[in-house]
Design an enzyme around this catalytic site. Structure first.
Site, PDB file in Angstrom:
ATOM      1  N   ARG A   1      -8.616   2.029   8.028  1.00  0.00           N
ATOM      2  CA  ARG A   1      -9.009   1.434   9.304  1.00  0.00           C
ATOM      3  C   ARG A   1     -10.509   1.495   9.501  1.00  0.00           C
ATOM      4  O   ARG A   1     -11.156   2.464   9.135  1.00  0.00           O
ATOM      5  CB  ARG A   1      -8.365   2.198  10.464  1.00  0.00           C
ATOM      6  CG  ARG A   1      -6.956   1.762  10.727  1.00  0.00           C
ATOM      7  CD  ARG A   1      -6.406   2.549  11.891  1.00  0.00           C
ATOM      8  NE  ARG A   1      -5.028   2.170  12.137  1.00  0.00           N
ATOM      9  CZ  ARG A   1      -4.232   2.818  12.976  1.00  0.00           C
ATOM     10  NH1 ARG A   1      -4.674   3.854  13.637  1.00  0.00           N
ATOM     11  NH2 ARG A   1      -2.996   2.406  13.145  1.00  0.00           N
TER      12      ARG A   1
ATOM     13  N   ARG B   1      -4.805  15.722  11.553  1.00  0.00           N
ATOM     14  CA  ARG B   1      -4.124  15.104  12.705  1.00  0.00           C
ATOM     15  C   ARG B   1      -2.622  15.030  12.461  1.00  0.00           C
ATOM     16  O   ARG B   1      -1.819  15.224  13.375  1.00  0.00           O
ATOM     17  CB  ARG B   1      -4.695  13.704  12.978  1.00  0.00           C
ATOM     18  CG  ARG B   1      -6.089  13.745  13.575  1.00  0.00           C
ATOM     19  CD  ARG B   1      -6.756  12.394  13.538  1.00  0.00           C
ATOM     20  NE  ARG B   1      -6.145  11.433  14.432  1.00  0.00           N
ATOM     21  CZ  ARG B   1      -6.374  10.121  14.371  1.00  0.00           C
ATOM     22  NH1 ARG B   1      -7.195   9.633  13.471  1.00  0.00           N
ATOM     23  NH2 ARG B   1      -5.781   9.308  15.213  1.00  0.00           N
TER      24      ARG B   1
ATOM     25  N   ARG C   1     -14.380   5.738  11.845  1.00  0.00           N
ATOM     26  CA  ARG C   1     -14.547   6.851  12.777  1.00  0.00           C
ATOM     27  C   ARG C   1     -14.380   8.173  12.038  1.00  0.00           C
ATOM     28  O   ARG C   1     -13.660   8.253  11.048  1.00  0.00           O
ATOM     29  CB  ARG C   1     -13.471   6.791  13.882  1.00  0.00           C
ATOM     30  CG  ARG C   1     -13.753   5.762  14.941  1.00  0.00           C
ATOM     31  CD  ARG C   1     -12.831   5.882  16.167  1.00  0.00           C
ATOM     32  NE  ARG C   1     -11.579   6.574  16.002  1.00  0.00           N
ATOM     33  CZ  ARG C   1     -10.386   6.061  16.342  1.00  0.00           C
ATOM     34  NH1 ARG C   1     -10.281   4.856  16.843  1.00  0.00           N
ATOM     35  NH2 ARG C   1      -9.296   6.786  16.189  1.00  0.00           N
TER      36      ARG C   1
ATOM     37  N   LYS D   1       1.364   2.501  16.662  1.00  0.00           N
ATOM     38  CA  LYS D   1       1.731   2.464  18.087  1.00  0.00           C
ATOM     39  C   LYS D   1       0.807   1.561  18.908  1.00  0.00           C
ATOM     40  O   LYS D   1       1.262   0.821  19.760  1.00  0.00           O
ATOM     41  CB  LYS D   1       1.633   3.861  18.724  1.00  0.00           C
ATOM     42  CG  LYS D   1       2.569   4.887  18.195  1.00  0.00           C
ATOM     43  CD  LYS D   1       2.475   6.181  18.991  1.00  0.00           C
ATOM     44  CE  LYS D   1       1.124   6.864  18.983  1.00  0.00           C
ATOM     45  NZ  LYS D   1       0.702   7.458  17.705  1.00  0.00           N
TER      46      LYS D   1
ATOM     47  N   ARG E   1       1.608  14.820  24.138  1.00  0.00           N
ATOM     48  CA  ARG E   1       1.412  15.288  22.761  1.00  0.00           C
ATOM     49  C   ARG E   1       2.042  16.663  22.569  1.00  0.00           C
ATOM     50  O   ARG E   1       2.010  17.201  21.490  1.00  0.00           O
ATOM     51  CB  ARG E   1      -0.078  15.432  22.442  1.00  0.00           C
ATOM     52  CG  ARG E   1      -0.849  14.123  22.316  1.00  0.00           C
ATOM     53  CD  ARG E   1      -0.577  13.431  20.993  1.00  0.00           C
ATOM     54  NE  ARG E   1      -1.696  13.166  20.157  1.00  0.00           N
ATOM     55  CZ  ARG E   1      -2.438  12.061  20.183  1.00  0.00           C
ATOM     56  NH1 ARG E   1      -2.208  11.115  21.054  1.00  0.00           N
ATOM     57  NH2 ARG E   1      -3.400  11.882  19.305  1.00  0.00           N
TER      58      ARG E   1
HETATM   59  P1  AMP Z   1      -5.311   8.857  19.312  1.00  0.00           P
HETATM   60  O1  AMP Z   1      -6.179   7.653  19.275  1.00  0.00           O
HETATM   61  O2  AMP Z   1      -4.148   8.745  20.269  1.00  0.00           O
HETATM   62  O3  AMP Z   1      -4.868   9.328  17.942  1.00  0.00           O
HETATM   63  O4  AMP Z   1      -6.211  10.034  19.907  1.00  0.00           O
HETATM   64  C1  AMP Z   1      -7.425  10.413  19.311  1.00  0.00           C
HETATM   65  C2  AMP Z   1      -7.741  11.851  19.659  1.00  0.00           C
HETATM   66  O5  AMP Z   1      -7.840  12.005  21.078  1.00  0.00           O
HETATM   67  C3  AMP Z   1      -6.672  12.845  19.240  1.00  0.00           C
HETATM   68  O6  AMP Z   1      -6.799  13.253  17.887  1.00  0.00           O
HETATM   69  C4  AMP Z   1      -6.945  13.983  20.212  1.00  0.00           C
HETATM   70  O7  AMP Z   1      -8.083  14.733  19.840  1.00  0.00           O
HETATM   71  C5  AMP Z   1      -7.287  13.242  21.493  1.00  0.00           C
HETATM   72  N1  AMP Z   1      -6.084  12.962  22.320  1.00  0.00           N
HETATM   73  C6  AMP Z   1      -5.522  11.757  22.620  1.00  0.00           C
HETATM   74  N2  AMP Z   1      -4.450  11.903  23.421  1.00  0.00           N
HETATM   75  C7  AMP Z   1      -4.336  13.230  23.651  1.00  0.00           C
HETATM   76  C8  AMP Z   1      -3.422  14.029  24.392  1.00  0.00           C
HETATM   77  N3  AMP Z   1      -2.384  13.489  25.049  1.00  0.00           N
HETATM   78  N4  AMP Z   1      -3.610  15.375  24.391  1.00  0.00           N
HETATM   79  C9  AMP Z   1      -4.640  15.947  23.741  1.00  0.00           C
HETATM   80  N5  AMP Z   1      -5.514  15.257  23.001  1.00  0.00           N
HETATM   81  C10 AMP Z   1      -5.385  13.906  22.955  1.00  0.00           C
END
Ligand code: AMP
Length: 213
Positions: free
Chosen positions: A122, A166, A155, A13, A88
């Site tokens: 990654r 996740r 990371r 994405k 989410r």
């Molecule tokens: P991402 O890079 O979008 O996968 O986000 C990394 C981490 O940030 C996720 O695994 C969550 O812990 C947190 N996160 C990002 N967006 C949200 C959201 N909309 N609601 C809750 N946690 C989020």
């Protein structure tokens, strides 16, 4: 006019949003990036979020909604944006309806094996957050970011056991949004299993069918 990007972690994405953001000249807003900035600043919100992020869990809704509301107020959002990583869950989707006008939700799909390969290979720049891939997007100099020469690392949440967590969280909490938006007639679905470099032109043309600014 704004668009939400939905899809499992690792589906790509962020990469697609960056491409489209350049093409249509509207910002790519990634809630993951916004949270990582707060973590880097060691702000109180960032410190609270980090514990959840490292475990692969969602941060509390009110934390992320607060950050997002602040981001929407910035001038660059006036013509719209591509929102990646939010909502989410259904509660966040209801919250989003109150604070933004969303035209369509684009659901990106890929096979599970492709997702695991993409995400566990990654590496990320410690300094600017740019993401590389050990096979598909290698840095010019090993271990160093092409953009800022920062150190590249894996990371915590890109390690295999956390990636699996996740994906579980995605299936349980986020995937119900697919039916939610389908029911509202807002969903557009696209499957991409190939590296984006191979299909970039096809992808941009396909997106022209949905995205209007
Ligand atoms: P991402 O890079 O979008 O996968 O986000 C990394 C981490 O940030 C996720 O695994 C969550 O812990 C947190 N996160 C990002 N967006 C949200 C959201 N909309 N609601 C809750 N946690 C989020």
């Amino acid at each position: 006019m704004s668009y939400v990007f939905l899809g499992a972690p690792g589906v790509g994405k962020g990469t697609y949003a960056q491409l489209l953001s350049k093409k249509y000249n509207v910002p790519h807003i990634s809630t993951g990036d916004l949270l990582r900035e707060e973590v880097k600043k060691e702000s109180s919100v960032g410190l609270k979020a980090k514990a959840y992020m490292d475990k692969g869990e969602l941060v509390p809704d009110e934390v992320i909604t607060y950050i997002l509301k602040k981001r929407f107020k910035k001038k660059d959002c006036k013509n719209g944006f591509f929102l990646d990583g939010f909502p989410r869950n259904i509660k966040q989707a209801e919250e989003l309806e109150k604070i933004a006008k969303i035209k369509k939700v684009i659901h990106f799909m890929a096979d599970d094996a492709v997702i695991i390969h993409r995400i566990t290979q990654r590496i990320t720049c410690r300094n600017c957050g740019e993401i590389y891939h050990l096979v598909e997007k290698r840095p010019k100099v090993e271990g160093k970011c092409d953009l800022c020469s920062g150190e590249l690392h894996q990371r915590e949440d890109q390690k295999e056991d956390i990636v699996k967590k996740r994906l579980d969280v995605y299936r349980k909490e986020t995937a119900p949004l697919i039916d939610y938006y389908k029911g509202k007639g807002m969903l557009f679905e696209i499957t991409i299993n190939e590296p984006i470099a191979q299909i970039k032109d096809w992808f941009l043309k396909k997106m022209d069918e949905v995205i209007i600014f």
